[in-house]
Design an enzyme around this catalytic site. Structure first.
Site, PDB file in Angstrom:
ATOM      1  N   HIS A   1       0.862  -1.187   0.000  1.00  0.00           N
ATOM      2  CA  HIS A   1       0.000   0.000   0.000  1.00  0.00           C
ATOM      3  C   HIS A   1       0.898   1.236   0.000  1.00  0.00           C
ATOM      4  O   HIS A   1       2.018   1.198   0.497  1.00  0.00           O
ATOM      5  CB  HIS A   1      -0.870  -0.042   1.261  1.00  0.00           C
TER       6      HIS A   1
ATOM      7  N   ASP B   1       2.868  -4.212   7.893  1.00  0.00           N
ATOM      8  CA  ASP B   1       1.565  -3.567   7.694  1.00  0.00           C
ATOM      9  C   ASP B   1       0.499  -4.640   7.904  1.00  0.00           C
ATOM     10  O   ASP B   1       0.294  -5.503   7.062  1.00  0.00           O
ATOM     11  CB  ASP B   1       1.501  -2.981   6.287  1.00  0.00           C
TER      12      ASP B   1
ATOM     13  N   GLN C   1      -4.689  -5.414   6.857  1.00  0.00           N
ATOM     14  CA  GLN C   1      -5.613  -6.368   6.244  1.00  0.00           C
ATOM     15  C   GLN C   1      -5.528  -7.764   6.892  1.00  0.00           C
ATOM     16  O   GLN C   1      -6.192  -8.684   6.417  1.00  0.00           O
ATOM     17  CB  GLN C   1      -5.314  -6.490   4.744  1.00  0.00           C
TER      18      GLN C   1
ATOM     19  N   LYS D   1     -10.988  -0.970  10.178  1.00  0.00           N
ATOM     20  CA  LYS D   1     -11.137  -2.130   9.293  1.00  0.00           C
ATOM     21  C   LYS D   1     -11.564  -3.383  10.074  1.00  0.00           C
ATOM     22  O   LYS D   1     -11.748  -4.450   9.475  1.00  0.00           O
ATOM     23  CB  LYS D   1      -9.826  -2.403   8.547  1.00  0.00           C
TER      24      LYS D   1
ATOM     25  N   CYS E   1      -4.748   2.535  -3.737  1.00  0.00           N
ATOM     26  CA  CYS E   1      -3.515   3.032  -3.117  1.00  0.00           C
ATOM     27  C   CYS E   1      -2.371   2.052  -3.325  1.00  0.00           C
ATOM     28  O   CYS E   1      -1.581   1.775  -2.417  1.00  0.00           O
ATOM     29  CB  CYS E   1      -3.717   3.307  -1.630  1.00  0.00           C
TER      30      CYS E   1
END
Length: 407
Positions: free
Chosen positions: A121, A198, A201, A224, A361
């Protein structure tokens, strides 16, 4: 999992859009919020709204308990060793920027390398671009296989004695690729490099254990995973956080202030300058409670089944191109022959089906895929196979409509 019962706890999903029941398939961008989270935030504002830490009155004590209690819930949820290693931020973006600015710029120098992947991202690319420009370090990218996965052999070739930081996504927000973070971290540590993960997700969709992964930093967002917007988390190993300087200065993060110098509080508070995100943290704590009640093993199993079902159904439609590996997280990114993804998403919205369209993104990844943009359907705990069927039928209608238009 009783998906119908879970869905009933999300008030926004009990509506029609354009005359059809809402089918929300954009949870990778932001998830919807259950009553439990909405009520927790409302309760804070209605019953004990106050600033935290310094107040000795009753409301201040209640707010502090709620805020620091949420920190402990996060610690337990991701299996961090200490609550002090949990820093509240505005989101994944702020968390990664904090590491890139405070840690990255202090350790990097000319000749050093930062290793990334093309699937990152923008929030896990641009901060490192800026850190490299400021320090003279260089960026280096692991190659990807044709299906959008990474190999450990390539990781070993890419990560060298020059590598100081390896920044990689746990789960791709476009491909759904689940990366082998534990093994990549082991390779990085063999070269005395640190890993920045990261987890935006991954944390909402699977059990995450940062101690088992042994990553040095891990970032994710509350919005999220059923929590409020504007709240995120940076986990960092204590020995690293203690060496880092704050990136924001002001109230809350100070120990002592003189006219010409100041000292900082211990971690995590030295990174939480100003009035913190109190309601957001309390809402995130409620979201964690909600997910824990369901069981993350149930969430993961449900979504894996849903992703495979979606892949199967979409492959039944001629002219649908799906990107990413067969085994994936709970999203399917695709394009329709000769149709811009924005047009596909607009046509689906007419049927009450919400999907995301654009570059997500991830412009370097779009270039790697040789496309301008894609459409993405992403799933969560409130989605069912019926939602996938609605998506499939909506895409068939979309193809028929535009086929007539272009005929």
């Amino acid at each position: 999992m009783d998906v119908k019962e879970i869905k009933e706890q999300f008030p926004i999903l009990q509506q029609e859009v354009n005359g059809s029941p809402l089918v929300y398939l954009d949870s990778a961008a932001t998830s919807q919020k259950p009553n439990k989270v909405i009520e927790a935030v409302e309760d804070y504002y209605r019953r004990y709204n106050s600033n935290v830490h310094r107040g000795v009155h009753t409301l201040g004590s209640l707010a502090t308990d709620g805020y620091e209690g949420a920190r402990e819930k996060v610690r337990s949820f991701i299996h961090a060793p200490r609550a002090r290693e949990i820093i509240f931020t505005r989101g994944t973006t702020t968390a990664i920027n904090t590491v890139a600015y405070s840690y990255g710029r202090s350790v990097l120098q000319e000749g050093d390398e930062i290793v990334l992947t093309p699937m990152e991202h923008h929030s896990n690319i641009i901060p490192w671009q800026q850190a490299a420009k400021a320090t003279g370090a260089s960026l280096k990218y692991m190659p990807m296989h044709e299906d959008g996965t990474l190999s450990l052999e390539d990781a070993r070739r890419t990560i060298t004695s020059k590598t100081k930081i390896v920044a990689v996504t746990h789960v791709s927000n476009v491909l759904g690729t689940i990366n082998p973070i534990k093994e990549i971290t082991q390779i990085a540590h063999e070269h005395d490099a640190v890993t920045v993960v990261d987890g935006a997700q991954s944390v909402p969709h699977m059990r995450v254990d940062v101690q088992d992964l042994d990553c040095d930093f891990f970032a994710f967002s509350g919005h999220k995973m059923g929590g409020p917007t504007g709240i995120g988390v940076l986990y960092g190993k204590k020995r690293l956080l203690e060496k880092m300087e704050p990136v924001e200065f002001g109230g809350e993060m100070i120990d002592f202030v003189d006219l010409y110098d100041s000292t900082w509080k211990d971690i995590p508070w030295k990174f939480e300058g100003g009035t913190p995100i109190i309601a957001g943290a309390i809402g995130l704590g409620a979201a964690i409670d909600f997910l824990e009640d369901i069981g993350m093993e149930n969430v993961e199993a449900h979504e894996a089944e849903l992703a495979q079902y979606a892949m199967k159904r979409l492959k039944e439609i001629d002219g649908i191109h799906i990107y990413g590996p067969e085994t994936r997280a709970a999203l399917v990114t695709f394009n329709v022959d000769e149709l811009h993804p924005h047009d596909a998403a607009t046509a689906l919205d007419i049927e009450g089906i919400a999907v995301r369209a654009g570059h997500h993104c991830a412009q370097p990844l779009m270039k790697w895929l040789n496309v301008v943009a894609t459409a993405r359907a992403s799933f969560y705990i409130y989605n069912s196979k019926e939602d996938v069927d609605a998506l499939t039928e909506g895409l068939i209608k979309t193809k028929e409509y535009f086929g007539d238009v272009f005929a």
